[in-house]
Motif scaffolding. Structure first.
Motif, PDB file in Angstrom:
ATOM      1  N   TYR A 146       0.824  -1.264   0.400  1.00  0.00           N
ATOM      2  CA  TYR A 146      -0.157  -0.110   0.133  1.00  0.00           C
ATOM      3  C   TYR A 146       1.087   0.894   0.241  1.00  0.00           C
ATOM      4  CZ  TYR A 146      -4.218  -3.349   1.433  1.00  0.00           C
ATOM      5  OH  TYR A 146      -4.487  -3.783   0.849  1.00  0.00           O
ATOM      6  N   PHE A 147       0.137   2.263  -0.559  1.00  0.00           N
ATOM      7  CA  PHE A 147       0.911   3.523  -1.409  1.00  0.00           C
ATOM      8  C   PHE A 147       1.431   4.061   0.736  1.00  0.00           C
ATOM      9  CE2 PHE A 147       2.020   8.138  -0.866  1.00  0.00           C
ATOM     10  CZ  PHE A 147       2.586   8.074  -2.784  1.00  0.00           C
ATOM     11  N   THR A 148       0.006   4.375   1.125  1.00  0.00           N
ATOM     12  CA  THR A 148      -0.462   4.613   2.823  1.00  0.00           C
ATOM     13  C   THR A 148       1.690   4.096   3.504  1.00  0.00           C
ATOM     14  OG1 THR A 148      -2.686   4.780   2.529  1.00  0.00           O
ATOM     15  CG2 THR A 148      -1.395   4.599   4.554  1.00  0.00           C
ATOM     16  N   VAL A 149       1.310   2.929   3.264  1.00  0.00           N
ATOM     17  CA  VAL A 149       2.629   2.377   4.721  1.00  0.00           C
ATOM     18  C   VAL A 149       3.763   2.401   3.896  1.00  0.00           C
ATOM     19  CG1 VAL A 149       3.411   0.150   5.080  1.00  0.00           C
ATOM     20  CG2 VAL A 149       0.875   0.189   4.450  1.00  0.00           C
ATOM     21  N   GLN A 150       4.163   2.725   2.256  1.00  0.00           N
ATOM     22  CA  GLN A 150       5.643   2.755   1.995  1.00  0.00           C
ATOM     23  C   GLN A 150       5.667   4.736   2.598  1.00  0.00           C
ATOM     24  OE1 GLN A 150       6.024   1.452  -1.961  1.00  0.00           O
ATOM     25  NE2 GLN A 150       5.198  -0.321  -1.792  1.00  0.00           N
ATOM     26  N   SER A 151       4.718   5.337   2.373  1.00  0.00           N
ATOM     27  CA  SER A 151       4.832   6.979   2.817  1.00  0.00           C
ATOM     28  C   SER A 151       4.767   7.177   4.371  1.00  0.00           C
ATOM     29  CB  SER A 151       3.351   7.920   1.908  1.00  0.00           C
ATOM     30  OG  SER A 151       2.512   6.884   2.787  1.00  0.00           O
ATOM     31  N   ASN A 152       4.658   5.908   5.069  1.00  0.00           N
ATOM     32  CA  ASN A 152       4.841   5.921   6.662  1.00  0.00           C
ATOM     33  C   ASN A 152       6.284   6.055   6.466  1.00  0.00           C
ATOM     34  OD1 ASN A 152       1.834   7.472   8.159  1.00  0.00           O
ATOM     35  ND2 ASN A 152       1.000   6.460   6.461  1.00  0.00           N
ATOM     36  N   ILE A 153       6.358   4.377   6.096  1.00  0.00           N
ATOM     37  CA  ILE A 153       7.634   4.440   6.448  1.00  0.00           C
ATOM     38  C   ILE A 153       8.589   5.241   5.740  1.00  0.00           C
ATOM     39  CG2 ILE A 153       9.136   2.846   5.539  1.00  0.00           C
ATOM     40  CD1 ILE A 153       7.630   0.954   5.473  1.00  0.00           C
ATOM     41  N   PHE A 154       8.854   5.954   4.805  1.00  0.00           N
ATOM     42  CA  PHE A 154       9.281   7.338   4.218  1.00  0.00           C
ATOM     43  C   PHE A 154       9.298   8.322   5.053  1.00  0.00           C
ATOM     44  CE2 PHE A 154       9.858  10.841   0.489  1.00  0.00           C
ATOM     45  CZ  PHE A 154      11.304  10.577   1.030  1.00  0.00           C
ATOM     46  N   ILE A 155       8.359   8.507   5.864  1.00  0.00           N
ATOM     47  CA  ILE A 155       8.084   9.485   6.800  1.00  0.00           C
ATOM     48  C   ILE A 155       8.775   9.019   8.092  1.00  0.00           C
ATOM     49  CG2 ILE A 155       6.607  10.550   8.236  1.00  0.00           C
ATOM     50  CD1 ILE A 155       6.824  12.037   5.214  1.00  0.00           C
ATOM     51  N   ALA A 156       9.269   7.994   8.273  1.00  0.00           N
ATOM     52  CA  ALA A 156       9.568   8.001  10.267  1.00  0.00           C
ATOM     53  C   ALA A 156      10.930   8.000   9.638  1.00  0.00           C
ATOM     54  CB  ALA A 156       9.196   5.946  10.647  1.00  0.00           C
ATOM     55  N   ILE A 157      11.566   7.137   8.391  1.00  0.00           N
ATOM     56  CA  ILE A 157      12.741   7.423   8.118  1.00  0.00           C
ATOM     57  C   ILE A 157      13.521   8.743   7.641  1.00  0.00           C
ATOM     58  CG2 ILE A 157      14.348   6.780   6.473  1.00  0.00           C
ATOM     59  CD1 ILE A 157      13.605   4.537   6.109  1.00  0.00           C
ATOM     60  N   TYR A 158      12.232   9.197   7.235  1.00  0.00           N
ATOM     61  CA  TYR A 158      13.001  11.223   7.556  1.00  0.00           C
ATOM     62  C   TYR A 158      12.487  11.867   8.941  1.00  0.00           C
ATOM     63  CZ  TYR A 158      12.207  15.660   5.814  1.00  0.00           C
ATOM     64  OH  TYR A 158      12.410  17.979   5.790  1.00  0.00           O
ATOM     65  N   LEU A 159      12.022  11.309   9.974  1.00  0.00           N
ATOM     66  CA  LEU A 159      11.662  12.070  11.094  1.00  0.00           C
ATOM     67  C   LEU A 159      13.365  11.851  11.453  1.00  0.00           C
ATOM     68  CD1 LEU A 159       7.941  11.727  11.998  1.00  0.00           C
ATOM     69  CD2 LEU A 159       9.296  13.425  11.252  1.00  0.00           C
ATOM     70  N   TYR A 160      13.352  10.231  11.560  1.00  0.00           N
ATOM     71  CA  TYR A 160      15.201   9.845  12.523  1.00  0.00           C
ATOM     72  C   TYR A 160      15.706  11.017  12.342  1.00  0.00           C
ATOM     73  CZ  TYR A 160      13.114   5.172  14.260  1.00  0.00           C
ATOM     74  OH  TYR A 160      12.168   4.074  14.569  1.00  0.00           O
ATOM     75  N   PHE A 161      16.305  11.015  10.413  1.00  0.00           N
ATOM     76  CA  PHE A 161      16.994  12.038  10.504  1.00  0.00           C
ATOM     77  C   PHE A 161      16.932  13.245  11.091  1.00  0.00           C
ATOM     78  CE2 PHE A 161      18.156   9.030   6.647  1.00  0.00           C
ATOM     79  CZ  PHE A 161      19.135   9.275   6.796  1.00  0.00           C
ATOM     80  N   ILE A 162      15.467  14.391  11.351  1.00  0.00           N
ATOM     81  CA  ILE A 162      15.323  14.868  12.031  1.00  0.00           C
ATOM     82  C   ILE A 162      15.508  15.280  12.644  1.00  0.00           C
ATOM     83  CG2 ILE A 162      14.019  16.812  11.234  1.00  0.00           C
ATOM     84  CD1 ILE A 162      12.139  16.319   9.794  1.00  0.00           C
ATOM     85  N   SER A 163      14.928  14.144  13.951  1.00  0.00           N
ATOM     86  CA  SER A 163      15.469  14.883  15.175  1.00  0.00           C
ATOM     87  C   SER A 163      16.843  14.165  15.639  1.00  0.00           C
ATOM     88  CB  SER A 163      14.942  13.276  15.999  1.00  0.00           C
ATOM     89  OG  SER A 163      15.117  12.126  15.364  1.00  0.00           O
ATOM     90  N   LEU A 164      17.623  13.408  14.693  1.00  0.00           N
ATOM     91  CA  LEU A 164      18.936  13.177  15.210  1.00  0.00           C
ATOM     92  C   LEU A 164      19.612  14.716  14.620  1.00  0.00           C
ATOM     93  CD1 LEU A 164      19.495   9.726  13.597  1.00  0.00           C
ATOM     94  CD2 LEU A 164      19.410  10.641  16.181  1.00  0.00           C
ATOM     95  N   ALA A 165      19.014  15.020  13.583  1.00  0.00           N
ATOM     96  CA  ALA A 165      19.540  16.431  13.323  1.00  0.00           C
ATOM     97  C   ALA A 165      19.655  16.826  14.705  1.00  0.00           C
ATOM     98  CB  ALA A 165      19.674  17.041  12.427  1.00  0.00           C
ATOM     99  N   MET A 166      18.191  17.535  14.534  1.00  0.00           N
ATOM    100  CA  MET A 166      17.781  18.531  16.042  1.00  0.00           C
ATOM    101  C   MET A 166      18.806  18.331  17.267  1.00  0.00           C
ATOM    102  SD  MET A 166      13.775  19.522  15.122  1.00  0.00           S
ATOM    103  CE  MET A 166      13.241  19.804  14.589  1.00  0.00           C
ATOM    104  N   LEU A 167      18.854  17.200  17.323  1.00  0.00           N
ATOM    105  CA  LEU A 167      19.790  16.756  18.761  1.00  0.00           C
ATOM    106  C   LEU A 167      21.007  16.919  18.672  1.00  0.00           C
ATOM    107  CD1 LEU A 167      17.024  13.377  19.789  1.00  0.00           C
ATOM    108  CD2 LEU A 167      16.826  15.901  20.778  1.00  0.00           C
TER     109      LEU A 167
END
Length: 253
Positions: free
Chosen positions: A54-75
């Protein structure tokens, strides 16, 4: 490249890291505790890992990975900044998750999405995952988009690239649905979304002439649907680009 204060907001980074971890756990839970129940939307058991179709799941996986990068960069993890603060990655991620939420919520009143059920733990968890993927993550990403991490603007030249992944996903879904039996029932073919099935697209245009249907006509009717779909992704990306660049003009006067 000049960073905004939000790019160094450690409390927000910690919050986004929790969201990313929670999103990952949701995916693992869905695969680990698979409990199939036939419905009018999914009558056949296609297996637990069909969840990733499902595109839903794939896009949410993309977001989860992206949020890991954002959060780590902020930290304070410098190596994560290249992805986290890249506005092109951000505009694509936000566009894909926005379409995910928009299509799902738009289908609720016309009966194209499964109803929520809270009758037992299994159905309640399934409904919660739907809410999390379609009604929590998309608004969160849209809110974050109004707060650019740097003063780097997005060029209009990158906008057509927003349609590459949806096009590739569509071709994969159409070919798979046509040629790859994947259900436990013999000959069962899976279409992640009804508009990838030629009969569905034919009926949208020629519902009054069902006897004239051929598969070729169905695929021909699918072409304008695909063009409109890809144009939708590019158009939404263009809107998010405009928001991003306008916000930068306002924040970095």
């Amino acid at each position: 490249m000049k960073k905004n204060k939000i790019a160094e907001c450690k409390p927000l980074g910690a919050f986004l890291l929790i969201i990313a971890i929670f999103g990952t756990l949701v995916i693992f839970h869905r695969c680990g505790y698979y409990n199939f129940t036939p419905t009018e939307f999914v009558p056949d058991d296609y297996g637990r890992f069909n969840f990733f179709s499902y595109f839903t799941v794939q896009s949410n996986i993309f977001i989860a990975i992206y949020l890991y990068f954002i959060s780590l960069a902020m930290l304070g993890v410098k190596r994560a900044e290249k992805v986290a603060f890249n506005p092109v990655v951000g505009v694509f991620a936000t566009t894909y998750i926005f379409v995910t939420g928009m299509v799902y919520c738009g289908g609720i009143p016309i009966g194209l999405t499964p109803p929520f059920e809270w009758t037992d733990p299994a159905t309640s968890m399934t409904s919660f995952i739907q809410v999390f993927h379609h009604m929590i993550i998309p608004p969160l990403m849209i809110i974050l988009w109004f707060f650019p991490y740097t003063n780097e603007k997005i060029s209009a030249k990158v906008l057509p690239y927003a349609g590459i992944y949806p096009l590739a996903y569509s071709i994969f879904s159409i070919v798979r649905g046509k040629y790859v039996p994947c259900g436990k029932l013999y000959g069962s073919h899976f279409y992640a979304y009804p508009f990838y099935e030629p009969r569905f697209d034919y009926d949208l245009f020629f519902k009054s002439k069902p006897e004239a249907y051929t598969e070729l006509k169905g695929y021909l009717c699918m072409i304008p649907m695909l063009i409109a779909g890809i144009a939708l992704f590019i158009g939404i990306a263009a809107i998010f680009r405009l928001i991003h660049n306008k916000r930068i003009d306002k924040m970095y006067k």
